[in-house]
Design a protein around this motif. Sequence first.
Motif, PDB file in Angstrom:
ATOM      1  N   HIS A  93     -13.461   3.707 -11.051  1.00 48.44           N
ATOM      2  CA  HIS A  93     -12.416   4.113 -11.991  1.00 48.44           C
ATOM      3  C   HIS A  93     -12.024   3.003 -12.947  1.00 48.44           C
ATOM      4  O   HIS A  93     -11.222   3.211 -13.831  1.00 48.44           O
ATOM      5  CB  HIS A  93     -11.215   4.735 -11.278  1.00 48.44           C
ATOM      6  N   LYS A  96     -10.854  -4.453  12.099  1.00 50.17           N
ATOM      7  CA  LYS A  96     -10.116  -4.553  13.355  1.00 50.17           C
ATOM      8  C   LYS A  96     -10.962  -5.269  14.395  1.00 50.17           C
ATOM      9  O   LYS A  96     -11.328  -4.682  15.411  1.00 50.17           O
ATOM     10  CB  LYS A  96      -9.761  -3.160  13.876  1.00 50.17           C
ATOM     11  N   VAL A 116      -8.131   1.751  -1.441  1.00 48.46           N
ATOM     12  CA  VAL A 116      -8.293   0.308  -1.585  1.00 48.46           C
ATOM     13  C   VAL A 116      -9.741  -0.120  -1.807  1.00 48.46           C
ATOM     14  O   VAL A 116      -9.992  -1.264  -2.155  1.00 48.46           O
ATOM     15  CB  VAL A 116      -7.720  -0.461  -0.368  1.00 48.46           C
ATOM     16  N   ALA A 120      -8.505   6.485  11.286  1.00 45.85           N
ATOM     17  CA  ALA A 120      -7.321   5.817  10.755  1.00 45.85           C
ATOM     18  C   ALA A 120      -7.550   5.296   9.338  1.00 45.85           C
ATOM     19  O   ALA A 120      -6.619   5.110   8.581  1.00 45.85           O
ATOM     20  CB  ALA A 120      -6.924   4.668  11.671  1.00 45.85           C
ATOM     21  N   LEU A 121      -8.801   5.065   8.975  1.00 46.18           N
ATOM     22  CA  LEU A 121      -9.082   4.539   7.646  1.00 46.18           C
ATOM     23  C   LEU A 121      -9.079   5.615   6.574  1.00 46.18           C
ATOM     24  O   LEU A 121      -9.108   5.319   5.395  1.00 46.18           O
ATOM     25  CB  LEU A 121     -10.446   3.845   7.616  1.00 46.18           C
ATOM     26  N   LYS A 180      -7.079   5.816   3.038  1.00 50.95           N
ATOM     27  CA  LYS A 180      -6.925   4.393   2.750  1.00 50.95           C
ATOM     28  C   LYS A 180      -8.180   3.801   2.125  1.00 50.95           C
ATOM     29  O   LYS A 180      -8.123   3.000   1.201  1.00 50.95           O
ATOM     30  CB  LYS A 180      -6.587   3.672   4.051  1.00 50.95           C
ATOM     31  N   VAL A 181      -9.339   4.209   2.635  1.00 53.74           N
ATOM     32  CA  VAL A 181     -10.579   3.634   2.131  1.00 53.74           C
ATOM     33  C   VAL A 181     -10.749   3.933   0.639  1.00 53.74           C
ATOM     34  O   VAL A 181     -11.142   3.073  -0.140  1.00 53.74           O
ATOM     35  CB  VAL A 181     -11.791   4.165   2.939  1.00 53.74           C
ATOM     36  N   GLY A 197     -12.155   1.730  -3.706  1.00 55.74           N
ATOM     37  CA  GLY A 197     -12.813   2.579  -4.693  1.00 55.74           C
ATOM     38  C   GLY A 197     -13.886   1.850  -5.478  1.00 55.74           C
ATOM     39  O   GLY A 197     -14.893   2.433  -5.846  1.00 55.74           O
ATOM     40  N   LEU A 227       0.841  -1.201   0.000  1.00 57.04           N
ATOM     41  CA  LEU A 227       0.000   0.000   0.000  1.00 57.04           C
ATOM     42  C   LEU A 227       0.879   1.254   0.000  1.00 57.04           C
ATOM     43  O   LEU A 227       0.628   2.204  -0.744  1.00 57.04           O
ATOM     44  CB  LEU A 227      -0.916  -0.029   1.230  1.00 57.04           C
ATOM     45  N   LEU A 250      -8.324  -2.517   7.717  1.00 60.10           N
ATOM     46  CA  LEU A 250      -9.675  -2.102   7.360  1.00 60.10           C
ATOM     47  C   LEU A 250     -10.649  -2.770   8.309  1.00 60.10           C
ATOM     48  O   LEU A 250     -11.686  -2.216   8.648  1.00 60.10           O
ATOM     49  CB  LEU A 250      -9.997  -2.529   5.924  1.00 60.10           C
ATOM     50  N   LEU A 273      -6.543   6.298  -5.961  1.00 62.00           N
ATOM     51  CA  LEU A 273      -7.524   5.219  -6.126  1.00 62.00           C
ATOM     52  C   LEU A 273      -6.915   3.857  -6.431  1.00 62.00           C
ATOM     53  O   LEU A 273      -7.638   2.905  -6.671  1.00 62.00           O
ATOM     54  CB  LEU A 273      -8.493   5.592  -7.268  1.00 62.00           C
ATOM     55  N   SER A 274      -5.598   3.763  -6.450  1.00 60.30           N
ATOM     56  CA  SER A 274      -4.983   2.508  -6.907  1.00 60.30           C
ATOM     57  C   SER A 274      -4.059   1.912  -5.856  1.00 60.30           C
ATOM     58  O   SER A 274      -2.915   1.578  -6.137  1.00 60.30           O
ATOM     59  CB  SER A 274      -4.190   2.753  -8.194  1.00 60.30           C
ATOM     60  N   MET A 334       1.019  -2.867   7.063  1.00 61.60           N
ATOM     61  CA  MET A 334       0.242  -4.045   6.726  1.00 61.60           C
ATOM     62  C   MET A 334       0.401  -5.116   7.787  1.00 61.60           C
ATOM     63  O   MET A 334       0.724  -6.248   7.487  1.00 61.60           O
ATOM     64  CB  MET A 334       0.700  -4.581   5.374  1.00 61.60           C
TER      65      MET A 334
END
Lengths: 993, 281
Positions: free
Chosen positions: B248, B47, A947, A910-911, A943-944, A949, A280, B45, A722-723, B1
């Motif tokens: 996208h 928890k 990952v 955090a997300l 982050k949301v 999108g 990421l 994502l 977005l990637s 991660m």
Amino acid sequence: MSVTSTCGIGSAVQRVEDDTLLAGRGEFADDLGVAPGTLHMAILRSPHAHARIDRLETTKANAVPGVRTVLGGNDLAKASAPLMAVLRTPMTVRPCAVDRTRYVGEPIAIALSKDRYLAEDAIDLIEVNYSPLPAVMNPLQAMADDTPLLHEGLDHNLVSDRSFTYGRPDEAFSEAEHIVETQITYPRNSCTPLEGYVVHASYDPGKDAFTVRSNFQGPFSLHPVMARSLGVSENRLRLISIPNSGGSFGIKQAIYPMIVLTALAAKLSGSPVSWVEDRLEHLTGASSATNRATSIKAAVQKDGRILALDWDQVDDVGAYLRAPEPASLYRMHGNLAGAYDIPNVKCRNRVVVTNKTPTGLNRGFGGPQHYFALERLVHQIAIELGLDRIDVIKQNLVPAKRFPYKSASGAVLDSGNYEALVEKVLTPQVISDLEERKQKSISAGKLYGIGFAAVVEPSISNMGYITTALTPAQRAKAGSKGGAIASATVSIDPTGSVSVTCDSVPQGQGHETVLIQVVSEILGLSPEFIQVNGELDTQKDAWSIAAGNYSSRFAGAVAGSAALAAERLRERLAQIAASSLNVPPQAVEFVDGNARAVGNPENVVSFQRLAGAAHWSPGSLPSHVQRGLTETAQWSPDELTPPNEEDEINSSLAYGFVFDVCGLEIDPNSGAARIDRYITGHDAGRLLNPLLADGQIYGAFAHAVGASLLEELAYDDDGNFLSGTLGDYLLPTTCEVARPEIIHLETPSPFTPLGAKGLGEGNCMSTPVAIANAAADALGYQDIQLPLTRSRMFEMISRGAGETPPREGSKNQEPYLRAKDGKKGRSVEGHGKTTLSIRPEAAWTMLLNPQTLGAVIPGCRSIHAKTPECFVGTVRIGVGAVRGDFDFEVNLTDMHPPNSIRLSGAGQGALGAGSGEGVLTLEDDCAGGSTLTYRFSVDVNGKVAAVGGRMLDSVARMLAGEFFDALAAEISGAPKRRLSFMQRLLRMIGLKK
Amino acid sequence: MKPAPFDFIAAQDWPEALESIAEYGDEASVIAGGQSLMAMLNMRLAKPSVLIDINSIKPAYEVQRDRDSVRFGAAVRQAALELGGNSADAHPLLSEAIKHVGHVQTRARGTICGSICHADPSSELPLCLVASAGTVELATKYTRREIAAVDFFRGPLTTMRRPDEIMVSVKFPKAQPGQAHAFKEIAERHGDFALASFAAIVSRGKTRLAVGAAADRPVARDWPTDSLSDLQDALNDFAWDLGGNEDHHASARYRRSLVRTVGLETIRAAQQRLNAQESAA
């Protein structure tokens, strides 16, 4: 049979590296282990494309047991100097943001802990208050006067603007029979190695010196940049590279800010620090190739002869102009006209900063963007003038008799026979086969196109090319820069075995194999006598600024340096042998592990004995023989000089030629493009190992197929990335990569020691545009935008075509959600209507009561009114197993009791972070109740967005719908639904912000 | 991660697992194959404070076949659909679709129930379950219930499973005589999340098409006709009704077009199989 005939230079020798790698015994950077007491670093990264950092609070994070320390950008900045840039601007470049963040993924703070798990726990507990600023995403809009500025002290986002004129382009354009022009935009992508960045750093306060092991690949011109930032002299920053690499393809150049960051962490914490990048982080924040907007024009005779080119290029380097940028824009400067003999060239080069990840080296570096414009233009010239595309290419190629050829902008194209390679690739059989395939495909209902690309592939860069970005006066003031240098060391042991090191940091290409071939041939030894150590240690090995693994410099420069070093040792040994063989040194040859007299194979002395004599008995050697059997060759070509007063620059030493033909089949329904046949012709001078050469070509081709059909580091218009996963940044697998047919022509370079040129990047430059030209041919459409995903291809195929509406009475309604303001991305808006059982006045009162809201917000942990118009609280939002806590703030404005109200708010966790706005309208339904209508827009980042999108739109729709339904239920006193309205709203606000 | 801390309960039987989920509810996640959950844990994502592992529960591996259906327990791997002997005859749709579910490595670990319970709108197994009108079985410490697929999926990653329930099995009806099926998927790469996926089940005078990845959950529709020309208009309406996901990777217009073209191709492929079956019989 002599060993040299089967193993020497030019032989298709199998890679010696592979036994170790295939058996799983290769030691990669993260396998090395770390010193006892090493701390592990995790990095808090910005969820915002552009924001002020108002507050950074680390108390809670520091309190996590096992966490040594948490450091913010300011702490790190105090202990270091900014990173030097190529262009002097008021912009400050640092490895960690200070007070303001300028791209999603930018480091904001670091946590150091006894393991990575705890460090990530700490990261989650760092509290940051951001004030989002407008994001600047489009490179052309970045230059507009009313666009927000990224950097204090810069009065423009345009950081470099230079115009060049070579020959007499204006005259050529005014006299031209035709002017053909095209505009292209080239997307962002990168080369995505299997292994990410790894840095192990330690600091010795006694010596004030750093030791860093990392998979940094160079260029080592960045070593002084790092040392300066760390505040030490260069000999106090020891960089050691890792011999085995999980790939780089250029992108591991951009580790250098992270080396500084990790080294600073080691200094400030007093312990060694290890940082291992995750996927990421890599996709979001490592680096990328530049995206570019180019407008290009050609002055053309009616027969297709190009008399002049006019380039206007705008390169987007992301948020910071980080060294070695703006190199992407200038690497092709000498060969602006590509493979063509075009005497007049004009060029305007602009470099802009935008709110994206800073760019850097990636396979092809500057070439894909460059040739996409040039070769699309050449295709278009043929179409507009009604000429055969191959005739136009052939008629403009630099003729074979003109080599070495000096291009208008200063490149000295060293050697080649371009037309011969074109003929070799595009035989009459190939032409008829492609035509046959096309007919067959079309009769099966498919679309089919044929595309070509002819490119010059530069290798062994001139360090001075980047300074073409400066004016001649600025260059004079700064001191001239130009040339290239490569180093290699060959040592012979007392028993005749040989060790080789070099200044290129291998990234999996097969350096060992080739160096063994070169040295074994020169010394007449069997390959098993040679060992290559791929480590580079800046305190112990020979290196210079140009060291490293980039610009396809290995075959031409580094292997050549090893050859020079081996030849010097051979001369020395020949002198020693001459006395015992009783022949002159020139009459000594080295074959099969022996030195022998030419023409008299019986008169022989073993290599081992010669080596032993030189080591054990240096005193008895003839006095004119130099002592010692270690030789370092540092080779530097005379052909590379700084740019001259006219801005002419020979930007590389060697120029290969690539000519590609692509047959592309497109399914008109799915938009799927399939490479039906692909032939790639290469002239890379002398091939040192054809097997490895083909491996390089297959690899570059695979990268190029990804760039052409699948890969894009996508941002939305608000700067959200977005990637963030390999489910969104799509790499081609073996299923998607057709096997290209490879054709070689070998025209040795007169300028490199072995006649070799680079060839590992050519297809990254030629293949995207060959595929695009094939797509243009298939579609009869010129505005081709990469990557050619199925959806994008479909949109091009069906351009202008209407869409059948649903039948009358069908359930369909206006789409609930759509892109906000027609923008691309994760900003969505929606609307709805629901009926309440109470009158507007009563509903209004309830709306303004935080207790009501708190009660209907499932997951609401707390809510209170900061002011009557501002509610704050925390909410736990979950969709499936995805769950996160968000702090939110909702502001009520435009209040018209009891009829309408605007809710705007932001949330952060955090997300990620999000913001949103909704307008609620209450109308009396004259039946004792009221009608609640709502419109909202939301925007998510972090982050949301990176990952998730794929699902954000439908999540937003679901949450909004349930939220408003639940609100209606609560207000009306109906039984509470499982998910309440406010939960949903806040969820949206929090999730999307 | 690296995941956030969690407690790990390796449940040895269903009562223990159900006891645990009753205790921890929303705070717990159930793990079997982990092919989606592990990535979500590692990216933080998800928890959960407790992870309930059902891999040690022997009955969760049961595959029960009866005359009309087959029921897969919660720990049965997706690979069972490829390697499970004569299941291709009984469940031709599943055995055709399974090749599109991730890759052979992920299918060796990922479970059938896990994929369904995760409810990714672009997943193939939820689509097949909706298309074939299957059911899921949800259990608490005290209760058991069966829910039809069409009611189970509520939205992206969202189902009717309550926080104290575990999905203990899924039931797929067997293909009936006089029926034929087809499956098609459009994705950028093999094994990717679908841009759109289609499952058709046809018989004389009847057509059923289910579409995945075009809405927030798999959606099926029935038409009392097998005339392709009648179905063209119907498919166009269906395409619009689905709402048009846009991301996208693909535009809503593109997805609508796929429903019209690839949706029709899928129905046609199923009809051709039906014709072949009938002429063979």
